[in-house]
Design a protein around this motif. Structure first.
Motif, short mmCIF file in Angstrom:
data_model
loop_
_atom_site.label_atom_id
_atom_site.label_comp_id
_atom_site.label_asym_id
_atom_site.label_seq_id
_atom_site.Cartn_x
_atom_site.Cartn_y
_atom_site.Cartn_z
N GLY A 248 0.78 -1.23 0.00
CA GLY A 248 0.00 0.00 0.00
C GLY A 248 0.80 1.28 0.00
N LYS A 249 2.01 1.27 -0.56
CA LYS A 249 2.86 2.47 -0.58
C LYS A 249 2.85 3.10 -1.97
CE LYS A 249 3.91 1.43 3.62
NZ LYS A 249 3.21 2.12 4.73
N GLN A 250 2.66 4.40 -2.00
CA GLN A 250 2.62 5.12 -3.27
C GLN A 250 4.02 5.25 -3.88
OE1 GLN A 250 -0.44 6.50 -4.67
NE2 GLN A 250 0.91 6.41 -6.44
N SER A 251 5.02 5.47 -3.02
CA SER A 251 6.37 5.77 -3.51
C SER A 251 7.38 5.00 -2.67
CB SER A 251 6.66 7.27 -3.38
OG SER A 251 5.63 8.04 -4.00
N VAL A 252 8.22 4.20 -3.33
CA VAL A 252 9.20 3.42 -2.59
C VAL A 252 10.60 3.60 -3.17
CG1 VAL A 252 7.45 1.69 -2.00
CG2 VAL A 252 8.97 1.30 -3.96
N ALA A 253 11.58 3.29 -2.32
CA ALA A 253 12.98 3.13 -2.72
C ALA A 253 13.46 1.86 -2.05
CB ALA A 253 13.81 4.33 -2.30
N VAL A 254 14.03 0.95 -2.81
CA VAL A 254 14.41 -0.37 -2.32
C VAL A 254 15.94 -0.45 -2.25
CG1 VAL A 254 14.36 -2.85 -2.77
CG2 VAL A 254 12.31 -1.46 -3.17
N HIS A 255 16.43 -0.89 -1.10
CA HIS A 255 17.88 -1.01 -0.87
C HIS A 255 18.25 -2.49 -0.83
CE1 HIS A 255 21.59 0.21 1.75
NE2 HIS A 255 21.89 0.12 0.47
N VAL A 256 19.20 -2.88 -1.66
CA VAL A 256 19.67 -4.26 -1.74
C VAL A 256 21.13 -4.28 -1.30
CG1 VAL A 256 20.14 -6.20 -3.27
CG2 VAL A 256 18.07 -4.83 -3.61
N VAL A 257 21.43 -5.08 -0.27
CA VAL A 257 22.80 -5.20 0.22
C VAL A 257 23.15 -6.69 0.31
CG1 VAL A 257 24.39 -4.75 2.11
CG2 VAL A 257 22.62 -3.07 1.56
N ALA A 258 24.22 -7.08 -0.36
CA ALA A 258 24.66 -8.47 -0.32
C ALA A 258 25.62 -8.65 0.86
CB ALA A 258 25.35 -8.85 -1.63
N ARG A 259 25.23 -9.51 1.79
CA ARG A 259 26.14 -9.85 2.88
C ARG A 259 27.33 -10.64 2.35
NH1 ARG A 259 22.42 -12.80 7.40
NH2 ARG A 259 20.55 -11.48 7.27
N THR A 260 27.06 -11.55 1.45
CA THR A 260 28.10 -12.34 0.80
C THR A 260 27.84 -12.33 -0.70
OG1 THR A 260 26.87 -14.41 1.01
CG2 THR A 260 28.38 -13.86 2.79
N GLY A 261 28.90 -12.31 -1.48
CA GLY A 261 28.76 -12.36 -2.92
C GLY A 261 28.28 -11.05 -3.52
N ARG A 262 27.87 -11.13 -4.78
CA ARG A 262 27.37 -9.97 -5.53
C ARG A 262 26.17 -10.40 -6.35
NH1 ARG A 262 31.24 -5.68 -6.19
NH2 ARG A 262 33.12 -6.12 -4.99
N VAL A 263 25.26 -9.47 -6.60
CA VAL A 263 24.07 -9.78 -7.35
C VAL A 263 23.75 -8.66 -8.33
CG1 VAL A 263 23.06 -11.21 -5.53
CG2 VAL A 263 22.55 -8.76 -5.59
N LEU A 264 22.92 -8.98 -9.30
CA LEU A 264 22.33 -8.00 -10.21
C LEU A 264 20.90 -7.77 -9.73
CD1 LEU A 264 22.87 -6.56 -13.08
CD2 LEU A 264 21.32 -8.32 -13.93
N ALA A 265 20.56 -6.54 -9.40
CA ALA A 265 19.24 -6.21 -8.86
C ALA A 265 18.46 -5.34 -9.85
CB ALA A 265 19.37 -5.48 -7.52
N ARG A 266 17.24 -5.76 -10.17
CA ARG A 266 16.35 -5.00 -11.04
C ARG A 266 14.92 -5.12 -10.50
NH1 ARG A 266 20.68 -3.71 -12.50
NH2 ARG A 266 21.53 -3.55 -14.62
N MET A 267 14.11 -4.07 -10.70
CA MET A 267 12.69 -4.12 -10.36
C MET A 267 11.86 -3.90 -11.61
SD MET A 267 11.99 -2.46 -6.61
CE MET A 267 12.21 -0.75 -7.12
N HIS A 268 10.92 -4.80 -11.86
CA HIS A 268 9.98 -4.64 -12.97
C HIS A 268 8.73 -3.97 -12.44
CE1 HIS A 268 7.06 -5.72 -16.11
NE2 HIS A 268 8.11 -5.75 -16.91
N ASP A 269 8.39 -2.81 -13.00
CA ASP A 269 7.28 -1.99 -12.52
C ASP A 269 6.23 -1.87 -13.61
OD1 ASP A 269 5.75 -0.28 -10.96
OD2 ASP A 269 6.94 1.50 -11.46
N SER A 270 4.98 -2.18 -13.29
CA SER A 270 3.88 -2.03 -14.25
C SER A 270 2.65 -1.50 -13.53
CB SER A 270 3.56 -3.35 -14.95
OG SER A 270 3.13 -4.32 -14.02
N VAL A 271 1.88 -0.69 -14.26
CA VAL A 271 0.69 -0.05 -13.70
C VAL A 271 -0.52 -0.40 -14.57
CG1 VAL A 271 -0.41 2.16 -13.18
CG2 VAL A 271 2.03 1.83 -12.68
N LEU A 272 -1.62 -0.72 -13.91
CA LEU A 272 -2.89 -0.99 -14.58
C LEU A 272 -3.97 -0.19 -13.87
CD1 LEU A 272 -4.14 -2.76 -16.87
CD2 LEU A 272 -4.72 -4.42 -15.10
#
Length: 523
Positions: A248-272
């Motif tokens: 239920g949040k209008q506006s977000v910012a997402v923080h991704v932190v890898a404790r170990t290793g490395r990752v590729l982070a992406r968010m897919h956003d769609s509105v209907l």
């Protein structure tokens, strides 16, 4: 061809087996820990390893509902080399009948596209080879290049894109194929009714990563224990529904932190909105938290509509600012154009609480491409939503997610989404600056270069030739420069748009003395 002169570029999907991942065996040290490894060998410079997400909407948590992307998922790659070689693009692993059935549905362009699981790109010394693979596989797509000339490695660039002409996911979505990272800020999207926001964590390395995911919103920090300790398997992916972490949040910012290793982070956003498509894009990482953020690519065409000052209205444009720290931020927003700062109809100073997120509307400004400059008294992260209206007689709107970008630090290639027209958006926020943009067509031939001169405190935008499939930035002079690419197309319902930050991949350098840490998954 002599084996020592061969270069191999591989884009590889990964095979999932009974919840595990089948990859090449990795040699683990006998003891987990850190040790120093000395060598008398010279430093080796190698081409970077790049990764793409693959079909984001088909990767869902257990119990989730997969959604067809509505069109083919296209990975477009460029290889430039100083010696003869060849590139092989492979997509393996779990094959998707859904994506295979859509694989022919990709934009018409001059970039040669192969549908299937393998593509070869031969390249001669001093030339470029471009091609696309409409992939059928699920899971991360990995690209690497190797040769026997470590002091002059081949250069890579790639982009993943999908153009859907109708349905709930109508629009243009794209993201760069990047090197995996230990941290990412994804500034965009929301979790209100009608909006679907899914985070996909991809791990192209040979050991599992453990990741913590946290969410900021207009209501502050979300309590999301399920985002702690997310395991991303080696060579695999872990999807996260953001609305499960912060509903239920209008506006977000997402923080991704890898404790170990490395990752590729992406968010897919769609509105209907009811039965009407409201747009789609991929939220890519923004620059790390800082007191100044730059968001190039603020492309305005609808700044005087009746709802242009409403950040939630269809087709609107806004700047998003989030405060990661424990102190309130006093934020000043300016737009830079070709003549300098642009006067905005409302005050450009806002207060954003600690752990909070604020959207600032951009309206009442002439059509054009600008750069947003965000100055704050405490570190912030930022991004933007760039709106596009519907065509006459239709209601479907579209948006692009623009990240705050880093300052350009060196020469390099940027691949463009096929089937689009692209404009390079630049900013010189400090001193006067210069650089050269050299476009290349789908055959790798050089087009007319663009020599750029910018005065201090200005922005500039340059539309690339319609034949351009990629471009090279070089010959930097003067002060720092930030850049994005605004790529657009159109269908029966109106314009579609995506915005990509420009950050050419950097070559990996292995030092003669290194620290080996088994926890990083990079051994």
């Amino acid at each position: 061809m002599n084996q020592r002169a061969r270069e191999v570029l591989s884009v590889t999907g990964v095979l999932t087996v009974a919840g595990g991942i089948a990859v090449g065996a990795a040699m683990l040290p006998e003891q987990i820990g850190v040790r120093t490894v000395s060598s008398t060998l010279p430093a080796v410079i190698s081409a970077p390893t790049l990764a793409c997400t693959g079909p984001e909407t088909l990767v869902v948590p257990d119990g989730g509902t997969a959604v067809s992307p509505g069109a083919g998922v296209l990975v477009s790659a460029l290889l430039a080399s100083g010696s003869d070689g060849e590139a092989t693009v492979k997509a393996g692993g779990d094959l998707s009948g859904t994506v295979r059935g859509l694989s022919q549905n990709v934009p018409v362009s001059d970039v040669p596209v192969h549908t299937g699981t393998e593509l070869e790109l031969p390249v001669k010394a001093g030339e470029r080879s471009l091609g696309g693979l409409s992939t059928w596989s699920l899971g991360p797509v990995v690209m690497s290049a190797v040769d026997d000339t470590p002091q002059s490695p081949p250069e890579l660039s790639a982009v993943q894109s999908t153009v859907t002409a109708r349905g709930d996911l109508r629009g243009l979505s794209a993201s760069r194929c990047d090197q995996p990272a230990a941290e990412a800020w994804l500034v965009g999207g929301g979790t209100v009714s009608g909006e679907r926001l899914r985070l996909v964590l991809s791990n192209p390395t040979s050991t599992a990563s453990v990741v913590d995911v946290s969410v900021l919103s207009e209501d502050g920090r979300a309590e999301a224990p399920s985002g702690t300790g997310v395991v991303v398997p080696a060579g695999g992916q872990s999807p996260v529904f953001v609305d499960a972490l912060a509903p239920g949040k209008q506006s977000v910012a997402v923080h991704v932190v890898a404790r170990t290793g490395r990752v590729l982070a992406r968010m897919h956003d769609s509105v209907l909105r009811g039965l009407v498509a409201g747009g789609v894009d991929v939220v890519s990482p923004s620059a790390e938290a800082a007191r100044r953020q730059l968001v190039p690519g603020i492309s305005l065409v609808n700044g005087y509509s009746k709802t242009a000052d409403d950040t939630t209205a269809p087709g609107s444009t806004s700047i998003r600012v989030a405060v990661p720290g424990s102190e309130e931020a006093v934020v000043r927003l300016r737009l830079l154009g070709s003549t300098g700062a642009v006067e905005m109809p409302t005050a450009g100073v806002v207060n954003v609480p600690a752990g909070g997120v604020a959207d600032i509307p951009v309206y009442g400004i002439a059509s054009g491409t600008y750069t947003a400059v965000i100055d704050s008294d405490v570190p912030v992260v930022a991004g933007a939503q760039i709106g596009r209206p519907s065509a006459a007689g239709h209601h479907a709107t579209e948006f692009g997610s623009a990240p705050a970008t880093k300052i350009l630090t060196g020469n390099g290639y940027t691949m463009l989404p096929p089937g689009t027209r692209s404009t390079v958006s630049l900013a010189a926020p400090g001193k006067a600056a210069s650089l050269t943009i050299t476009p290349y067509d789908a055959g790798g031939s050089r087009l007319d270069p663009i020599d750029v001169e910018m005065r201090a405190g200005t922005a500039a935008a340059f539309a690339l030739d319609e034949q351009a499939a990629a471009f090279y930035v070089s010959a930097f002079g003067g002060g720092p420069v930030a850049a994005s690419v605004v790529s657009t197309a159109a269908d029966d319902y109106g314009p579609v748009i995506t915005v990509l930050g420009v950050e050419p991949p950097r070559a990996d350098r292995a030092p003669s003395t290194a620290v080996a840490d088994a926890r990083l998954g990079l051994h």
